[in-house]
Design a protein around this motif. Structure first.
Motif, PDB file in Angstrom:
ATOM      1  N   PHE A 276       0.798  -1.234   0.000  1.00 43.41           N
ATOM      2  CA  PHE A 276       0.000   0.000   0.000  1.00 43.41           C
ATOM      3  C   PHE A 276       0.831   1.285   0.000  1.00 43.41           C
ATOM      4  O   PHE A 276       0.432   2.295   0.571  1.00 43.41           O
ATOM      5  N   PRO A 277       2.003   1.324  -0.657  1.00 45.30           N
ATOM      6  CA  PRO A 277       2.847   2.521  -0.571  1.00 45.30           C
ATOM      7  C   PRO A 277       2.201   3.793  -1.114  1.00 45.30           C
ATOM      8  O   PRO A 277       2.574   4.892  -0.721  1.00 45.30           O
ATOM      9  N   GLN A 278       1.230   3.653  -2.019  1.00 49.99           N
ATOM     10  CA  GLN A 278       0.590   4.832  -2.599  1.00 49.99           C
ATOM     11  C   GLN A 278      -0.799   5.090  -2.002  1.00 49.99           C
ATOM     12  O   GLN A 278      -1.563   5.891  -2.555  1.00 49.99           O
ATOM     13  N   ASP A 279      -1.102   4.458  -0.887  1.00 47.56           N
ATOM     14  CA  ASP A 279      -2.366   4.683  -0.181  1.00 47.56           C
ATOM     15  C   ASP A 279      -2.121   5.731   0.902  1.00 47.56           C
ATOM     16  O   ASP A 279      -1.575   5.433   1.965  1.00 47.56           O
ATOM     17  N   ALA A 280      -2.535   6.969   0.641  1.00 52.07           N
ATOM     18  CA  ALA A 280      -2.240   8.075   1.562  1.00 52.07           C
ATOM     19  C   ALA A 280      -2.856   7.842   2.930  1.00 52.07           C
ATOM     20  O   ALA A 280      -2.246   8.159   3.964  1.00 52.07           O
ATOM     21  N   ALA A 281      -4.066   7.291   2.976  1.00 47.30           N
ATOM     22  CA  ALA A 281      -4.742   7.092   4.258  1.00 47.30           C
ATOM     23  C   ALA A 281      -4.007   6.060   5.109  1.00 47.30           C
ATOM     24  O   ALA A 281      -3.806   6.270   6.319  1.00 47.30           O
ATOM     25  N   ARG A 283      -0.863   5.205   4.808  1.00 48.40           N
ATOM     26  CA  ARG A 283       0.444   5.764   5.180  1.00 48.40           C
ATOM     27  C   ARG A 283       0.299   6.586   6.458  1.00 48.40           C
ATOM     28  O   ARG A 283       1.120   6.474   7.380  1.00 48.40           O
ATOM     29  N   ALA A 284      -0.714   7.430   6.504  1.00 52.17           N
ATOM     30  CA  ALA A 284      -0.920   8.256   7.694  1.00 52.17           C
ATOM     31  C   ALA A 284      -1.233   7.402   8.910  1.00 52.17           C
ATOM     32  O   ALA A 284      -0.829   7.725  10.035  1.00 52.17           O
ATOM     33  N   GLU A 285      -1.912   6.290   8.699  1.00 50.46           N
ATOM     34  CA  GLU A 285      -2.274   5.412   9.810  1.00 50.46           C
ATOM     35  C   GLU A 285      -1.066   4.693  10.386  1.00 50.46           C
ATOM     36  O   GLU A 285      -0.966   4.509  11.604  1.00 50.46           O
ATOM     37  N   HIS A 286      -0.126   4.297   9.512  1.00 52.02           N
ATOM     38  CA  HIS A 286       0.968   3.429   9.952  1.00 52.02           C
ATOM     39  C   HIS A 286       2.335   4.105  10.008  1.00 52.02           C
ATOM     40  O   HIS A 286       3.288   3.484  10.489  1.00 52.02           O
ATOM     41  N   MET A 287       2.456   5.336   9.512  1.00 49.86           N
ATOM     42  CA  MET A 287       3.745   6.029   9.520  1.00 49.86           C
ATOM     43  C   MET A 287       3.641   7.263  10.406  1.00 49.86           C
ATOM     44  O   MET A 287       3.033   8.267  10.009  1.00 49.86           O
ATOM     45  N   MET A 299       8.600   5.538  -4.130  1.00 48.82           N
ATOM     46  CA  MET A 299       9.115   5.247  -5.464  1.00 48.82           C
ATOM     47  C   MET A 299       8.317   4.145  -6.148  1.00 48.82           C
ATOM     48  O   MET A 299       8.599   3.793  -7.294  1.00 48.82           O
ATOM     49  N   SER A 300       7.321   3.582  -5.478  1.00 51.25           N
ATOM     50  CA  SER A 300       6.529   2.500  -6.053  1.00 51.25           C
ATOM     51  C   SER A 300       5.544   3.035  -7.087  1.00 51.25           C
ATOM     52  O   SER A 300       5.141   4.200  -7.034  1.00 51.25           O
ATOM     53  N   ALA A 305      -1.710   0.796  -4.514  1.00 52.47           N
ATOM     54  CA  ALA A 305      -2.478   1.645  -3.600  1.00 52.47           C
ATOM     55  C   ALA A 305      -3.249   0.851  -2.560  1.00 52.47           C
ATOM     56  O   ALA A 305      -4.194   1.363  -1.954  1.00 52.47           O
ATOM     57  N   GLY A 306      -2.885  -0.414  -2.354  1.00 55.05           N
ATOM     58  CA  GLY A 306      -3.503  -1.191  -1.290  1.00 55.05           C
ATOM     59  C   GLY A 306      -4.848  -1.797  -1.624  1.00 55.05           C
ATOM     60  O   GLY A 306      -5.545  -2.256  -0.721  1.00 55.05           O
ATOM     61  N   ASP A 307      -5.222  -1.837  -2.905  1.00 59.75           N
ATOM     62  CA  ASP A 307      -6.524  -2.393  -3.273  1.00 59.75           C
ATOM     63  C   ASP A 307      -6.681  -3.835  -2.800  1.00 59.75           C
ATOM     64  O   ASP A 307      -7.712  -4.220  -2.246  1.00 59.75           O
ATOM     65  N   ALA A 308      -5.675  -4.659  -3.047  1.00 55.67           N
ATOM     66  CA  ALA A 308      -5.763  -6.071  -2.689  1.00 55.67           C
ATOM     67  C   ALA A 308      -5.835  -6.250  -1.181  1.00 55.67           C
ATOM     68  O   ALA A 308      -6.552  -7.135  -0.681  1.00 55.67           O
TER      69      ALA A 308
END
Length: 571
Positions: A276-281, A283-287, A299-300, A305-308
């Motif tokens: 999910f490197p391109q999933d902004a939500a 990223r905010a939750e886990h970083m 860079m991905s 975007a974490g669809d799967a």
């Protein structure tokens, strides 16, 4: 060789979602095991993040190093991983990787176009830790002629343009060394000239160079086997849901070029979409640094975007949230462009070189610049910096380059005009240009210069391990990583936290089966690559620790789906 298919059939034995190394490895292995397989790819290109990666593959005790006269100890590798991951280590998955990784290499070399070569000297990132190795564990795909893909070549995701030269010519590590020395070494000049002639020929018939190296070689070689085996690959086909019957996954719902479809998967579904490197939500939750307002860049590919993962969570799976880091970090700088800034990763070409340091907005160094890209960002965030500056003197800039600024004889004026590269005739002038305290920056550079002349960085130990000096300049004495910043003008590039992929993923068992929150397998649902939680548990032990497990667990998953039993353990 077949071309990517146009419309999916109603059913297959196995449906693989994602066309990177993990997905293609699973598909190939299952097809060779007798299953009918389809690959679904959300993007308009295949290859995933593998195609834009450095292509390193970490497999301890692999057969290629043994063929080269090197030896390794699998228990030593396990000890090394245990030291890296601590109490987060998932022992069954680590053991499955160590046991099946060498078998995977032999399997693919025997049955596919994927051929490997080992790096005789390529130290693990923490070579002073028990169980580390100085070389052999890192594999690369043998350079590949993209023309072998025929009409499928243009659909392969191209490399990051900023890492190519002369309109799409790729360079590997050895090529880069020759290009840096081509004005000083006749041998290097001949090597560079040969590559240029090949590339000029390519450009007469192709949009870019067809000599594929690094991750392009991995993706291209796997793709050749996918097409040779007749495995259909459907581009622009995004996963929207999973079908279940009596708790078992039986198929997928997809959007195929704007048309919703249901596809039956008789033996299961493999999720290999790159995390999910391109999933902004998420990223905010886990970083934490993202939650704190830091700018973060991946860079991905945008399709990761974490669809799967979202679909798997709806089907009863869950994420492992105990990793020490949510992603595999890299510092990035931002190259200005007409469509907005684009990230450029500072992996190994500049930070370890002599005459280069990093400072925070206080003008002070905060970590070892020659540490791995992952460790560097950990040091950056640990010191509370949401951005920092890479600084070098003019000699270092022209000898080694800095970020996207290439070494002599490449021009760099356009980088000054765009604002990407800052410059000052004196240290004081540079400090004002990058808005850091003048006194602190001057003192930092002076202290570093004194240590550099003695060959020992007292503050952070830059150039203190074999991995670090491996990335320095062997011709620079007394330490390959240290030199005073003494030659005017002085230069700086701003860097930010970024990643090359997420490490947090779905919990699986040692066969790649996705587990529910009670630790039970969800029948017919597999995950590998970055959709699967990293066996490194947020650590970054060495080059290739994403692609090594990706290929290995793709192999394990394919064998399990075909035979409904774990992959064989080599004797």
């Amino acid at each position: 060789m077949s071309v990517p298919a146009s419309t999916p059939a109603p059913d297959y034995d196995l449906v693989v979602v994602g066309s990177g190394a993990a997905g293609m490895a699973a598909a190939i292995t299952a097809a060779l095991g007798g299953l009918s397989v389809a690959i679904l790819e959300k993007a308009s290109h295949y290859g995933g993040s593998t195609a834009v990666s450095g292509g390193a593959i970490w497999i301890p005790d692999n057969p290629k190093m043994r063929e080269g006269g090197m030896s390794d100890d699998r228990e030593a590798a396990r000890t090394y991983l245990a030291g890296e991951t601590g109490n987060r280590m998932n022992a069954p998955l680590v053991d499955a990787f160590l046991e099946n990784g060498p078998e995977m290499v032999s399997f693919f070399e025997k049955n596919t176009a994927l051929q490997f070569e080992h790096r005789a000297f390529s130290p693990d990132y923490h070579p002073d830790r028990e169980g580390a190795a100085m070389g052999g564990r890192v594999l690369d795909a043998v350079d590949y002629d993209g023309r072998r893909l025929g009409k499928n070549f243009d659909a392969l995701r191209p490399p990051i343009a900023d890492f190519t030269v002369f309109g799409g010519m790729m360079l590997n590590r050895f090529d880069i060394g020759h290009f840096m020395k081509m004005t000083r070494s006749p041998r290097s000049a001949l090597h560079a000239a040969g590559l240029l002639l090949r590339h000029l020929g390519d450009r007469l018939t192709h949009k870019r160079g067809t000599r594929l190296v690094l991750g392009q070689a991995v993706a291209g070689r796997l793709a050749e086997s996918v097409f040779e085996l007749g495995i259909p690959m459907f581009l622009e086909t995004g996963l929207t849901g999973i079908s279940k019957d009596d708790g078992k996954v039986t198929g997928v719902r997809v959007d195929h070029k704007g048309v919703p479809m249901d596809i039956i998967a008789n033996r299961g579904v493999v999720l290999a979409t790159g995390g999910f490197p391109q999933d902004a939500a998420r990223r905010a939750e886990h970083m934490p640094h993202v939650r704190a307002g830091a700018r973060h860049f991946s860079m991905s590919p945008s399709a990761s975007a974490g669809d799967a993962i979202s679909v798997a969570l709806d089907a009863g799976g869950h994420l492992v949230e105990s990793n020490s880091n949510a992603a595999f970090w890299t510092p990035v700088s931002l190259l200005p462009g007409k469509e907005g800034p684009r990230p450029f990763p500072h992996l190994f070409l500049d930070r370890a070189k002599p005459g280069v340091i990093a400072v925070g907005r206080d003008g002070r160094r905060f970590t070892n610049e020659a540490a791995s890209y992952h460790d560097f960002v950990q040091g950056m965030l640990g010191a509370g910096h949401h951005s920092a500056w890479l600084i070098c003197d003019h000699r270092a800039l022209r000898h080694y380059g800095l970020g996207a600024v290439r070494p002599f004889p490449a021009p760099y004026g356009h980088h000054l005009r765009s604002g990407y590269l800052k410059q000052g005739r004196t240290v004081e002038e540079l400090a004002r240009a990058i808005d850091v305290p003048v006194t602190e920056l001057r003192d930092t550079i002076e202290r570093f210069g004194l240590d550099a002349e003695e060959g020992h960085d007292r503050a952070f130990g830059k150039g203190s391990t074999a991995y670090q000096t491996y990335l320095g300049d062997a011709e620079n004495k007394p330490n390959p990583c240290l030199a005073p910043l003494a030659t005017s003008p002085f230069h700086a590039i701003e860097i930010f936290p970024g990643d090359i992929g997420t490490s947090i993923g779905l919990e699986t068992d040692a066969s790649g089966c996705v587990l529910d929150d009670k630790g039970m397998p969800i029948g017919g649902l597999y995950a590998c690559g970055n959709d699967m939680n990293s066996i490194m548990a947020g650590a970054y032990p060495g080059a290739g620790i994403t692609l090594g497990p990706a290929l290995t667990f793709g192999y394990i998953v394919g064998r399990h789906a075909a035979a409904n039993q774990p992959a064989p353990v080599p004797a």
